[in-house]
Structures are given as C-alpha cells and as structure tokens.
Design a protein around this motif. Structure first.
Motif, PDB file in Angstrom:
ATOM      1  N   THR A  19       0.798  -1.129  -0.109  1.00  9.81           N
ATOM      2  CA  THR A  19       0.081  -0.114   0.103  1.00  9.81           C
ATOM      3  C   THR A  19       0.961   1.425  -0.068  1.00  9.81           C
ATOM      4  OG1 THR A  19      -1.912  -1.051   1.199  1.00  9.81           O
ATOM      5  CG2 THR A  19      -1.990   1.151   1.212  1.00  9.81           C
TER       6      THR A  19
ATOM      7  N   TYR B  91      -9.685  -9.668  -2.442  1.00  8.91           N
ATOM      8  CA  TYR B  91     -10.941  -9.612  -1.637  1.00  8.91           C
ATOM      9  C   TYR B  91     -10.876  -8.749  -0.385  1.00  8.91           C
ATOM     10  CZ  TYR B  91     -11.305 -13.568  -4.689  1.00  8.91           C
ATOM     11  OH  TYR B  91     -11.325 -14.430  -5.867  1.00  8.91           O
TER      12      TYR B  91
ATOM     13  N   LYS C  57      -8.617  -6.268   0.411  1.00 14.58           N
ATOM     14  CA  LYS C  57      -8.346  -4.819   0.414  1.00 14.58           C
ATOM     15  C   LYS C  57      -9.448  -3.863   0.237  1.00 14.58           C
ATOM     16  CE  LYS C  57      -7.384  -4.590  -4.640  1.00 14.58           C
ATOM     17  NZ  LYS C  57      -6.375  -4.592  -5.674  1.00 14.58           N
ATOM     18  N   LYS C  58     -10.433  -4.232  -0.288  1.00 14.35           N
ATOM     19  CA  LYS C  58     -11.849  -3.450  -0.307  1.00 14.35           C
ATOM     20  C   LYS C  58     -12.052  -3.177   1.061  1.00 14.35           C
ATOM     21  CE  LYS C  58     -13.372  -5.487  -4.305  1.00 14.35           C
ATOM     22  NZ  LYS C  58     -14.007  -6.676  -5.225  1.00 14.35           N
ATOM     23  N   ILE C  59     -11.883  -3.932   2.202  1.00 15.67           N
ATOM     24  CA  ILE C  59     -12.133  -3.639   3.460  1.00 15.67           C
ATOM     25  C   ILE C  59     -11.221  -2.911   4.104  1.00 15.67           C
ATOM     26  CG2 ILE C  59     -12.664  -5.013   6.001  1.00 15.67           C
ATOM     27  CD1 ILE C  59     -13.620  -7.028   4.152  1.00 15.67           C
TER      28      ILE C  59
ATOM     29  N   TRP D 171      -8.986  -0.862   2.558  1.00 19.45           N
ATOM     30  CA  TRP D 171      -8.844   0.655   2.081  1.00 19.45           C
ATOM     31  C   TRP D 171     -10.164   1.203   2.260  1.00 19.45           C
ATOM     32  CZ3 TRP D 171      -5.852  -0.585  -3.104  1.00 19.45           C
ATOM     33  CH2 TRP D 171      -4.544  -0.945  -2.756  1.00 19.45           C
ATOM     34  N   PHE D 172     -11.165   0.949   2.816  1.00 14.71           N
ATOM     35  CA  PHE D 172     -12.253   1.646   2.918  1.00 14.71           C
ATOM     36  C   PHE D 172     -12.048   3.111   3.291  1.00 14.71           C
ATOM     37  CE2 PHE D 172     -16.475   2.651   4.676  1.00 14.71           C
ATOM     38  CZ  PHE D 172     -17.230   2.680   3.574  1.00 14.71           C
ATOM     39  N   VAL D 173     -11.805   3.040   4.693  1.00 18.56           N
ATOM     40  CA  VAL D 173     -11.843   4.080   5.356  1.00 18.56           C
ATOM     41  C   VAL D 173     -10.561   5.304   4.507  1.00 18.56           C
ATOM     42  CG1 VAL D 173     -11.083   5.191   7.597  1.00 18.56           C
ATOM     43  CG2 VAL D 173     -12.052   3.122   7.391  1.00 18.56           C
TER      44      VAL D 173
ATOM     45  N   GLN E  82     -10.261   5.677   1.605  1.00 17.71           N
ATOM     46  CA  GLN E  82     -10.721   6.190   0.297  1.00 17.71           C
ATOM     47  C   GLN E  82     -11.886   7.305   0.440  1.00 17.71           C
ATOM     48  OE1 GLN E  82     -12.808   2.513  -1.278  1.00 17.71           O
ATOM     49  NE2 GLN E  82     -10.942   2.126  -2.320  1.00 17.71           N
ATOM     50  N   LYS E  83     -11.894   7.715   1.757  1.00 21.56           N
ATOM     51  CA  LYS E  83     -12.613   8.765   2.188  1.00 21.56           C
ATOM     52  C   LYS E  83     -11.895  10.162   1.925  1.00 21.56           C
ATOM     53  CE  LYS E  83     -16.276   6.112   2.889  1.00 21.56           C
ATOM     54  NZ  LYS E  83     -17.254   6.006   2.198  1.00 21.56           N
TER      55      LYS E  83
ATOM     56  N   GLU F 272      -4.425   9.215   1.311  1.00 22.10           N
ATOM     57  CA  GLU F 272      -5.453   7.930   1.373  1.00 22.10           C
ATOM     58  C   GLU F 272      -4.270   6.857   1.320  1.00 22.10           C
ATOM     59  OE1 GLU F 272      -7.580   5.118  -2.046  1.00 22.10           O
ATOM     60  OE2 GLU F 272      -7.521   7.048  -2.393  1.00 22.10           O
TER      61      GLU F 272
ATOM     62  N   ASN G 135      -3.770   4.415   4.758  1.00 16.93           N
ATOM     63  CA  ASN G 135      -4.124   2.727   4.745  1.00 16.93           C
ATOM     64  C   ASN G 135      -2.707   2.074   5.102  1.00 16.93           C
ATOM     65  OD1 ASN G 135      -6.760   3.246   4.051  1.00 16.93           O
ATOM     66  ND2 ASN G 135      -6.323   2.945   1.796  1.00 16.93           N
TER      67      ASN G 135
END
Length: 173
Positions: free
Chosen positions: A31, A122, A124-126, A128-130, A132-133, A140, A144
């Motif tokens: 990341t 699968y 990384k979506k969880i 990296w979620f915060v 991405q705000k 970002e 992360n």
C-alpha cells in the motif's frame, strides 16, 4: 538435537500469529509503495479505462515511469515480508522462542504470497475503505499503509498475542 526435541519446540501458535503479522506487513508495504508515483495512480483512476494509453501519453507519462512503478509495487510486498521476518526473529530471540517457528511462518507466507493465495484481492476493499474517504491520493495510501503496518506491529508486540503463544492458551484480560 533429536528430531523429537526439534518437533517439540515447534509452536504452531507462534507460527499462526506471526503469519498474520507477516500478512499485514506485506500489504502495508504494498500500500505504501503506491506513494512512489501518486500522479500516475490519479491519472489511471481518472481515465475511462478504454483510453488509458492516450491519457497517460497526454500527461507525459513515459514507459520508464510505468516500469519503475510496477517494479516498486511488485518488490514492496517481499520487502515487507523480509522486514516482518527480521522483527519476528528479533522477538523470537528476545523471548527465547525457537527461531525455526519464525522461519516456518516466513516460508509459508512467502509461498502463499508468491502464488497470490493470501486473499488480498478480496480483503483490500475492507482495509482500504476508510482511506478512500480522503480526497488526496497521497493521504489515502499513507493512511491505509500506516493502519496496516500498525496492526502488524500490534500483533507482534501486544501482550495478549504473546501470552497466547507462550501459554498455549488464550490469555484473559
């Protein structure tokens, strides 16, 4: 050392806990590697996907920029794994744990990472979620990466996982 003594020193709890910490280190370093060229990340994100080559050319991106970006993002996970392995060895030596446990965790993680079986696609979506705000790509990926690295360090250093390893049972608070 006899084979029975060697097998008796293998601690599957340490291998499991350190494997999880290795996982976080690998993906934290990956990341953070996106910080190498956030301009390139922004260009690719804002292109429509079909016209990416023209957008990259119009923004002055060269082939060497792409190659170096690919190189750093590819190598960074392995660097993270090596750093985690060194931390694991230091902890094992300091706590008088069998160093082969760290080596087993390293080898297992390496092969799973090498063949892309760690599930990052699968998860990384969880994770990296915060991040991405944030509207800034640098912030970002920095956020992360630091979060993932912090989780990995906490797994290595917190009292509860270490008691779990040493006592062969889950520590109570």
């Amino acid at each position: 050392m006899t084979l029975q003594n060697f097998i008796a020193k293998i601690n599957w709890r340490q291998i499991l806990i350190h494997f999880v910490a290795f996982w976080f280190f690998i993906h934290a370093f990956q990341t953070l590697s996106f910080l190498y060229n956030t301009n390139l990340v922004d260009i690719v994100r804002h292109s429509n996907g079909q016209d990416t080559v023209n957008v990259l050319t119009n923004n002055g991106t060269t082939a060497s920029d792409l190659v170096y970006f690919q190189l750093w993002t590819s190598v960074s996970g392995f660097i993270g794994l090596l750093v985690a392995f060194i931390v694991s060895l230091v902890i094992s030596i300091k706590r008088h744990w069998f160093w082969v446990n760290s080596l087993i965790a390293f080898i297992a993680t390496y092969f799973l990472y090498r063949y892309d079986i760690l599930g990052w696609t699968y998860l990384k979506k969880i994770f990296w979620f915060v991040g991405q705000k944030f509207n800034n790509t640098t912030i970002e990926f920095l956020f992360n990466g630091i979060v993932l690295l912090t989780i990995g360090l906490l797994i290595f250093l917190l009292k509860r996982p270490n008691q779990f390893i040493e006592n062969n049972k889950l520590a109570t608070v």
